[in-house]
Write an enzyme that holds these catalytic residues in place. Sequence first.
Site, PDB file in Angstrom:
ATOM      1  N   ASP A  13      -2.642   3.551   6.424  1.00  0.00           N
ATOM      2  CA  ASP A  13      -2.151   2.463   7.243  1.00  0.00           C
ATOM      3  C   ASP A  13      -0.630   2.455   7.071  1.00  0.00           C
ATOM      4  OD1 ASP A  13      -2.095  -0.037   8.692  1.00  0.00           O
ATOM      5  OD2 ASP A  13      -1.899  -1.039   6.758  1.00  0.00           O
ATOM      6  N   MET A  14       0.085   1.762   7.959  1.00  0.00           N
ATOM      7  CA  MET A  14       1.545   1.743   7.835  1.00  0.00           C
ATOM      8  C   MET A  14       2.056   0.422   7.279  1.00  0.00           C
ATOM      9  SD  MET A  14       4.514   2.617  10.658  1.00  0.00           S
ATOM     10  CE  MET A  14       4.573   0.961  11.374  1.00  0.00           C
ATOM     11  N   ASP A  15       1.889  -0.667   8.039  1.00  0.00           N
ATOM     12  CA  ASP A  15       2.436  -1.954   7.616  1.00  0.00           C
ATOM     13  C   ASP A  15       1.708  -2.476   6.387  1.00  0.00           C
ATOM     14  OD1 ASP A  15       4.283  -1.983   9.682  1.00  0.00           O
ATOM     15  OD2 ASP A  15       2.935  -3.034  11.043  1.00  0.00           O
ATOM     16  N   ASP A 171      -3.994  -2.203   3.224  1.00  0.00           N
ATOM     17  CA  ASP A 171      -3.571  -3.427   2.544  1.00  0.00           C
ATOM     18  C   ASP A 171      -4.385  -4.639   2.956  1.00  0.00           C
ATOM     19  OD1 ASP A 171      -2.423  -3.469   5.192  1.00  0.00           O
ATOM     20  OD2 ASP A 171      -1.141  -5.114   4.515  1.00  0.00           O
TER      21      ASP A 171
END
Length: 223
Positions: A13-15, A171
């Site tokens: 995932d990024m954010d 996250d």
Amino acid sequence: MTSASPARALIFDMDGTIVDNMRFHDDAWESWHLRNALPFDRTTFAARTAGMAVSEIIGPYFPGATADEVVAMAEAKEALYRETYRPHIAATDGLLELMARAEAAGVPMAVATAAPPPNVELVLDTLGLRQRFATIVSPSQGYRGKPHPDMFLAAAERMKVEPADCVVFEDAPNGVEAARRAGMRAVALLTLIGAEGFAVYENLIAAVRDFAALDGLPALRFA
């Protein structure tokens, strides 16, 4: 595939994962809600919506809006976020070291993020990471947001690996649930909520504050 089996591919995932930026998203969402005279509960919003496409979050507020109107509202929120986060971009501790180990072992990596393309550009290109990923998957390509497994399955297919051979880094509960539905193991980065928020997921193999805390995890001892 056991939790200790070495991963043959990594999906990030990024954010809140590649970068610890969710407080900047929260700030932008709070401003957006205020501008639209909508209530906002900062304590629950991020955990409830993280991983969803922005249009999936905004759409239910305005059931009579056209698709173009929803897109315009989504772009307004994301512009607020980019303006405030741009000076603060930094990779989460330990990420670059993990990526280097994966590259040395020939383990491909992908990004599966609900972020729109300008946000992906902001983070990955500022950090110089784009070319190090085999593929980048997002709802802008027609995939549903998390907790649907679509993006993770697409990433595995593009990397030509079985879902069970992937380890996902997330996250948010929506992301870990998406990994579970995809048949993938998951590591939770505790940048958004505490470990208790992930306790129900049997596919979770670790819950850590950053990537540096993953040294020695059996699944990341690449074959």
